[in-house]
Design a protein around this motif. Sequence first.
Motif, PDB file in Angstrom:
ATOM      1  N   MET A   1       0.812  -1.204   0.170  1.00 18.16           N
ATOM      2  CA  MET A   1      -0.113  -0.095  -0.075  1.00 18.16           C
ATOM      3  C   MET A   1       0.716   1.166  -0.072  1.00 18.16           C
ATOM      4  SD  MET A   1      -2.779   1.291   2.961  1.00 18.16           S
ATOM      5  CE  MET A   1      -3.325  -0.297   2.945  1.00 18.16           C
ATOM      6  N   ARG A   2       0.647   2.260  -0.808  1.00 17.28           N
ATOM      7  CA  ARG A   2       1.092   3.522  -0.765  1.00 17.28           C
ATOM      8  C   ARG A   2       0.386   4.776  -0.159  1.00 17.28           C
ATOM      9  NH1 ARG A   2       4.918   5.443  -5.131  1.00 17.28           N
ATOM     10  NH2 ARG A   2       6.031   7.104  -4.141  1.00 17.28           N
ATOM     11  N   VAL A   3       1.170   5.288   0.767  1.00 22.72           N
ATOM     12  CA  VAL A   3       0.476   6.280   1.430  1.00 22.72           C
ATOM     13  C   VAL A   3       1.295   7.539   1.615  1.00 22.72           C
ATOM     14  CG1 VAL A   3      -0.370   6.937   3.861  1.00 22.72           C
ATOM     15  CG2 VAL A   3      -0.452   4.471   3.291  1.00 22.72           C
ATOM     16  N   LEU A   4       0.675   8.779   1.693  1.00 23.24           N
ATOM     17  CA  LEU A   4       1.177   9.996   1.607  1.00 23.24           C
ATOM     18  C   LEU A   4       0.885  10.677   3.315  1.00 23.24           C
ATOM     19  CD1 LEU A   4       2.958  12.305   0.675  1.00 23.24           C
ATOM     20  CD2 LEU A   4       0.853  13.288  -0.397  1.00 23.24           C
ATOM     21  N   VAL A   5       1.670  10.980   3.858  1.00 19.66           N
ATOM     22  CA  VAL A   5       1.456  11.685   5.069  1.00 19.66           C
ATOM     23  C   VAL A   5       1.832  13.135   4.751  1.00 19.66           C
ATOM     24  CG1 VAL A   5       2.147  11.930   7.600  1.00 19.66           C
ATOM     25  CG2 VAL A   5       1.945   9.556   6.395  1.00 19.66           C
ATOM     26  N   ALA A   6       0.645  14.036   5.126  1.00 20.95           N
ATOM     27  CA  ALA A   6       1.015  15.575   4.876  1.00 20.95           C
ATOM     28  C   ALA A   6       0.555  16.039   6.181  1.00 20.95           C
ATOM     29  CB  ALA A   6      -0.162  15.973   3.723  1.00 20.95           C
ATOM     30  N   GLU A   7       1.711  16.332   6.912  1.00 22.48           N
ATOM     31  CA  GLU A   7       1.559  16.772   8.301  1.00 22.48           C
ATOM     32  C   GLU A   7       2.813  17.909   8.349  1.00 22.48           C
ATOM     33  OE1 GLU A   7       1.105  18.128  11.754  1.00 22.48           O
ATOM     34  OE2 GLU A   7      -0.288  16.476  11.235  1.00 22.48           O
ATOM     35  N   ASP A   8       2.463  19.328   8.947  1.00 25.12           N
ATOM     36  CA  ASP A   8       3.399  20.013   9.163  1.00 25.12           C
ATOM     37  C   ASP A   8       4.296  20.064  10.308  1.00 25.12           C
ATOM     38  OD1 ASP A   8       1.006  21.090  10.799  1.00 25.12           O
ATOM     39  OD2 ASP A   8       1.999  23.136  10.696  1.00 25.12           O
ATOM     40  N   GLU A   9       3.724  19.157  11.396  1.00 23.71           N
ATOM     41  CA  GLU A   9       4.428  18.981  12.644  1.00 23.71           C
ATOM     42  C   GLU A   9       5.594  17.896  12.325  1.00 23.71           C
ATOM     43  OE1 GLU A   9       2.511  18.380  16.337  1.00 23.71           O
ATOM     44  OE2 GLU A   9       0.581  19.444  15.565  1.00 23.71           O
ATOM     45  N   ARG A  10       6.769  18.277  11.978  1.00 22.91           N
ATOM     46  CA  ARG A  10       7.767  17.247  11.433  1.00 22.91           C
ATOM     47  C   ARG A  10       7.985  15.934  12.340  1.00 22.91           C
ATOM     48  NH1 ARG A  10      11.447  19.094   7.275  1.00 22.91           N
ATOM     49  NH2 ARG A  10      10.607  20.956   6.216  1.00 22.91           N
ATOM     50  N   ASP A  11       8.018  16.237  13.538  1.00 24.30           N
ATOM     51  CA  ASP A  11       8.422  14.974  14.293  1.00 24.30           C
ATOM     52  C   ASP A  11       7.209  14.205  14.461  1.00 24.30           C
ATOM     53  OD1 ASP A  11      10.787  15.986  15.190  1.00 24.30           O
ATOM     54  OD2 ASP A  11      10.035  16.809  17.063  1.00 24.30           O
ATOM     55  N   LEU A  12       6.102  14.694  14.455  1.00 26.05           N
ATOM     56  CA  LEU A  12       4.881  13.756  14.213  1.00 26.05           C
ATOM     57  C   LEU A  12       4.639  13.149  13.019  1.00 26.05           C
ATOM     58  CD1 LEU A  12       2.161  12.665  15.416  1.00 26.05           C
ATOM     59  CD2 LEU A  12       0.889  14.821  14.607  1.00 26.05           C
ATOM     60  N   ALA A  13       4.917  13.933  11.940  1.00 27.83           N
ATOM     61  CA  ALA A  13       4.791  13.023  10.426  1.00 27.83           C
ATOM     62  C   ALA A  13       5.854  12.202  10.282  1.00 27.83           C
ATOM     63  CB  ALA A  13       4.982  14.375   9.465  1.00 27.83           C
ATOM     64  N   ASP A  14       6.821  12.382  10.852  1.00 23.79           N
ATOM     65  CA  ASP A  14       7.839  11.167  10.471  1.00 23.79           C
ATOM     66  C   ASP A  14       7.821  10.181  11.466  1.00 23.79           C
ATOM     67  OD1 ASP A  14       9.501  12.802   8.978  1.00 23.79           O
ATOM     68  OD2 ASP A  14      10.780  13.759  10.520  1.00 23.79           O
ATOM     69  N   LEU A  15       7.344  10.179  12.785  1.00 17.99           N
ATOM     70  CA  LEU A  15       6.874   8.962  13.475  1.00 17.99           C
ATOM     71  C   LEU A  15       5.470   8.385  13.146  1.00 17.99           C
ATOM     72  CD1 LEU A  15       6.773  10.694  17.065  1.00 17.99           C
ATOM     73  CD2 LEU A  15       8.310   8.898  16.416  1.00 17.99           C
ATOM     74  N   VAL A  16       4.639   8.976  12.520  1.00 20.71           N
ATOM     75  CA  VAL A  16       3.394   8.542  11.862  1.00 20.71           C
ATOM     76  C   VAL A  16       3.942   7.669  10.322  1.00 20.71           C
ATOM     77  CG1 VAL A  16       1.410   8.661  10.477  1.00 20.71           C
ATOM     78  CG2 VAL A  16       1.744  10.005  12.431  1.00 20.71           C
ATOM     79  N   ALA A  17       4.965   8.293   9.741  1.00 24.14           N
ATOM     80  CA  ALA A  17       5.442   7.413   8.741  1.00 24.14           C
ATOM     81  C   ALA A  17       6.072   6.367   9.018  1.00 24.14           C
ATOM     82  CB  ALA A  17       6.354   8.507   7.752  1.00 24.14           C
ATOM     83  N   GLU A  18       6.974   6.389   9.897  1.00 26.06           N
ATOM     84  CA  GLU A  18       7.817   5.423  10.387  1.00 26.06           C
ATOM     85  C   GLU A  18       7.100   4.140  10.896  1.00 26.06           C
ATOM     86  OE1 GLU A  18      11.075   2.798  10.491  1.00 26.06           O
ATOM     87  OE2 GLU A  18      10.892   4.865   9.689  1.00 26.06           O
ATOM     88  N   GLY A  19       5.974   4.551  11.671  1.00 28.80           N
ATOM     89  CA  GLY A  19       5.010   3.402  12.176  1.00 28.80           C
ATOM     90  C   GLY A  19       4.296   2.850  11.047  1.00 28.80           C
ATOM     91  N   LEU A  20       3.842   3.650  10.130  1.00 28.22           N
ATOM     92  CA  LEU A  20       3.262   2.907   8.875  1.00 28.22           C
ATOM     93  C   LEU A  20       4.117   1.919   8.296  1.00 28.22           C
ATOM     94  CD1 LEU A  20       0.867   6.084   7.564  1.00 28.22           C
ATOM     95  CD2 LEU A  20       0.119   4.043   8.993  1.00 28.22           C
ATOM     96  N   ARG A  21       5.231   2.501   8.146  1.00 29.44           N
ATOM     97  CA  ARG A  21       6.210   1.666   7.390  1.00 29.44           C
ATOM     98  C   ARG A  21       6.428   0.150   8.022  1.00 29.44           C
ATOM     99  NH1 ARG A  21       9.527   6.678   6.774  1.00 29.44           N
ATOM    100  NH2 ARG A  21       8.918   7.682   4.792  1.00 29.44           N
ATOM    101  N   ARG A  22       6.359   0.182   9.391  1.00 32.42           N
ATOM    102  CA  ARG A  22       6.417  -1.174  10.040  1.00 32.42           C
ATOM    103  C   ARG A  22       5.402  -1.988   9.849  1.00 32.42           C
ATOM    104  NH1 ARG A  22       8.390   2.311  14.471  1.00 32.42           N
ATOM    105  NH2 ARG A  22       6.492   2.351  15.277  1.00 32.42           N
ATOM    106  N   HIS A  23       4.174  -1.445   9.188  1.00 31.41           N
ATOM    107  CA  HIS A  23       3.168  -2.389   8.707  1.00 31.41           C
ATOM    108  C   HIS A  23       3.161  -2.562   7.283  1.00 31.41           C
ATOM    109  CE1 HIS A  23       1.752  -1.328  12.810  1.00 31.41           C
ATOM    110  NE2 HIS A  23       0.778  -2.426  12.627  1.00 31.41           N
ATOM    111  N   ALA A  24       4.504  -2.544   6.749  1.00 30.33           N
ATOM    112  CA  ALA A  24       4.816  -2.878   5.343  1.00 30.33           C
ATOM    113  C   ALA A  24       4.046  -1.789   4.324  1.00 30.33           C
ATOM    114  CB  ALA A  24       4.472  -4.400   5.029  1.00 30.33           C
ATOM    115  N   MET A  25       3.854  -0.602   4.581  1.00 33.00           N
ATOM    116  CA  MET A  25       3.440   0.381   3.697  1.00 33.00           C
ATOM    117  C   MET A  25       4.495   1.252   3.159  1.00 33.00           C
ATOM    118  SD  MET A  25       0.014   1.721   5.657  1.00 33.00           S
ATOM    119  CE  MET A  25      -0.764   0.749   6.960  1.00 33.00           C
ATOM    120  N   ALA A  26       4.446   1.652   1.995  1.00 37.15           N
ATOM    121  CA  ALA A  26       5.273   2.600   1.428  1.00 37.15           C
ATOM    122  C   ALA A  26       4.804   3.752   1.668  1.00 37.15           C
ATOM    123  CB  ALA A  26       5.615   2.333  -0.205  1.00 37.15           C
TER     124      ALA A  26
END
Length: 217
Positions: A1-26
């Motif tokens: 699954m391909r996901v775009l995270v659009a979030e201006d709080e960089r720390d939150l955006a990076d945490l969300v992205a990394e967590g989704l990647r742990r569920h095998a998402m791009a």
Amino acid sequence: MRVLVAEDERDLADLVAEGLRRHAMAVDVAYDGTAAVERLVVNDYDVLVLDRDLPGVHGDVVCRDLVENGARTRILMLTAAASVSERVAGLGLGADDYLPKPFDYGELVARVQALGRRSHTPSPPVLRRGGITLDPRRVQAFRDGRFLRLSLKEFAVLEVLMRANGTVVSAETLLEKAWDEHADPFTTAVRVVMSRLRTKLGDPPCIETVKGAGYRL
């Protein structure tokens, strides 16, 4: 699954992205609305996790334009405003789901996965085909009851093949769905992962190479 995270709080955006990647998402990340729009034009995303209060192009505009253009991308809108009226307004713009901040991370993952299942032909939470069982929520896969020790990339590729329901999936589509925007389209990444995946799936072989077209499960 391909996901775009659009979030201006960089720390939150990076945490969300990394967590989704742990569920095998791009996962790709945009820190403002302008960058989000640019990525949405170039890439075909299954799900957009969209902060409503983005700088640059406002999240409301990103959402409205995406819906008006008929994109199949599903939208999960995030906002610090949790009132009912705010939720109604967000859904009224065309968002598929709405999650107020702060949110439970497990709930976020579950909602993204649910939206991803709806981005194409609706599919069940647990996929089964030809003796293979794949559970995206738990990131687990089995063949004939045997647990498959797959890497996240192998899992992602297998999920794309299973969701294709026996149709041929090109290498380009696999790169689009299982790799993020940093993937080099001229590498042998797909072929290497496919070779490892075939080995782990074992006999009898279940992934067919369709010459000049791609792969089929």
